[in-house]
Write a protein that holds these residues in place. Structure first.
Motif, PDB file in Angstrom:
ATOM      1  N   ASP A 130     -32.922 -39.588 -35.983  1.00  0.00           N
ATOM      2  CA  ASP A 130     -34.077 -39.364 -36.863  1.00  0.00           C
ATOM      3  C   ASP A 130     -34.018 -37.981 -37.515  1.00  0.00           C
ATOM      4  N   LEU A 146     -36.254 -47.463 -43.941  1.00  0.00           N
ATOM      5  CA  LEU A 146     -36.030 -47.257 -42.505  1.00  0.00           C
ATOM      6  C   LEU A 146     -35.645 -48.585 -41.868  1.00  0.00           C
ATOM      7  N   VAL A 157     -36.388 -46.245 -34.434  1.00  0.00           N
ATOM      8  CA  VAL A 157     -36.782 -44.985 -35.075  1.00  0.00           C
ATOM      9  C   VAL A 157     -38.230 -44.644 -34.730  1.00  0.00           C
ATOM     10  N   LEU A 162     -41.147 -40.250 -39.158  1.00  0.00           N
ATOM     11  CA  LEU A 162     -40.389 -40.400 -40.401  1.00  0.00           C
ATOM     12  C   LEU A 162     -41.320 -40.652 -41.582  1.00  0.00           C
TER      13      LEU A 162
END
Ligand code: PLP
Length: 379
Positions: A130, A146, A157, A162
């Motif tokens: 990440d 993603l 993730v 993010l």
């Protein structure tokens, strides 16, 4: 219960065959009736599938529609974004995204005038960290895609982290949740992401052809999908060639006559997941995953997935010893009615609702014969 470890490929649940047969046979009756009720009933079936999906991911009415698969859902979205979201910008993706999506994006980059930027693996590592993704993510990123859970390592993730970075960069943030939805909690309710692409045949136990696209309602209103048709309209029967109007919700991403069968075949799986609850499914999955990790450590095999539960999806990947041929291992297991697969030397194990409690022990008893302890792990 069985020795089935293929939920990353096709998910299943107790009673799936009967429930799918019942749904499809009921639909056959509707579709074959010699009356005029077919389409209202068929569209209601599709809507029930869309509503089940909304319930799984916490999406508001009018924000989800169907697609044939994840790749077409992404193409519809990209082709619908206002041109200035992509033109002259970078589209950021990680090297462990699903290859089909990368193939698509690489093929359309020139036409949509974006630069496809693929965040690489660190040497010797199998998933993109990440922090490396974030390091590549600056204000010139128009869209970042993603992958919730990787299909080759089960790396998960940190969506919150993010997406928060993506918001600060002013990017459109999308996520492919195919490998995580149904086994790991995921929700769009807090508006973390701008769009979601997925399909239903893995942990949601549906059929192929049952892809979906979610778009955040305010972004949706700015989208004008280039893949469009009569079903993109509020009223599909508005046939005046000069009066095309997009529907005011996710239907604008529809185009021609929608597929119904995949929705019908998938709804029992989604309903099963909703009734059982993702937390209970995850708890059961984790029990088996911990056993797999423990056995792999005893054998001295490399674990090719994160060992921290919060960084992993529903699968555990192991690196097979260099002394064995992966296809031979899979065949030898198949001969004992143990089902899993391998990508190169990476063995993929995905236990779910039909995987018996003893299946992990039986798998490793078999593996100890096929690849005895002390076999060295591939580099
Ligand atoms: C992470 C991920 N995305 C997407 C897909 C499937 O994409 P598509 O529906 O376009 O075939 C898969 C299938 O294994 C997957 O694992």
């Amino acid at each position: 219960m069985s020795r089935y470890f293929l939920f990353h490929s096709i998910g299943t649940f107790p009673g799936k065959a009967e429930q799918m047969s019942e749904a499809l046979s009921r639909f056959s009756q509707i579709w074959s009736a010699e009356d005029d009720g077919q389409w209202p009933a068929a569209l209601a079936e599709r809507q029930a599938f869309i509503d089940a999906w909304r319930s799984v991911i916490g999406a508001p009415p009018g924000s989800v529609t169907t697609a044939e698969n994840v790749t077409t859902a992404l193409f519809s979205l990209v082709g619908g974004l206002p041109a200035n979201r992509l033109r002259g910008k970078r589209l950021l993706v990680a090297a462990d995204c699903f290859p089909s999506l990368h193939f698509l994006l690489a093929g359309i980059a020139r036409r949509f005038d974006f630069v496809l930027d693929t965040v690489p693996f660190r040497p010797g590592e199998a998933w993109v960290r990440d922090e490396d993704f974030i390091a590549h993510w600056r204000e010139d990123v128009g869209l970042a895609l993603l992958t919730f859970v990787s299909s080759t390592t089960s790396h998960r993730v940190d969506v919150e982290r993010l997406a928060a970075h993506g918001r600060a960069m002013g990017s459109v943030v999308g996520i492919d949740i195919t490998q995580g939805v149904g086994v790991v909690p995921f929700s769009v309710a807090a508006d973390t992401v701008d769009f979601v692409v997925s399909t239903s045949l893995k942990w949601l136990c549906g059929a192929s052809g049952a892809g979906v696209l979610y778009v955040r309602p305010d972004l949706l209103m700015d989208c004008q999908p280039e893949l469009r048709g009569w079903f993109s309209q509020e009223n599909p029967f508005s046939w005046d060639l000069d009066k095309f109007h997009y529907a005011g919700d996710a239907r604008r991403f529809d185009h021609g006559t929608p597929s119904i069968l995949a929705s019908v075949a998938s709804l029992p799986g989604l309903n099963w997941v909703i009734a059982r609850g993702v937390d209970a499914i995850r708890a059961n999955n984790l029990e088996a995953a911990h056993k797999i990790i423990g056995h792999a450590r005893d054998l001295g095999w490399k674990i090719a997935s994160p060992v921290n539960d919060d960084e992993r999806g529903g699968s555990v990947m192991l690196t097979l010893p260099s002394t064995v041929e992966p296809t031979a291992v899979i065949s030898a297991l198949r001969a004992e009615a143990i089902y899993c697969d391998a990508r190169g030397s990476t063995m993929r194990l995905s236990p779910g609702a039909v995987t018996s409690e003893s299946a992990v022990d039986e798998l490793f008893t078999a593996l100890e014969h096929i690849a005895p302890k002390g076999s060295s792990t591939r580099a």
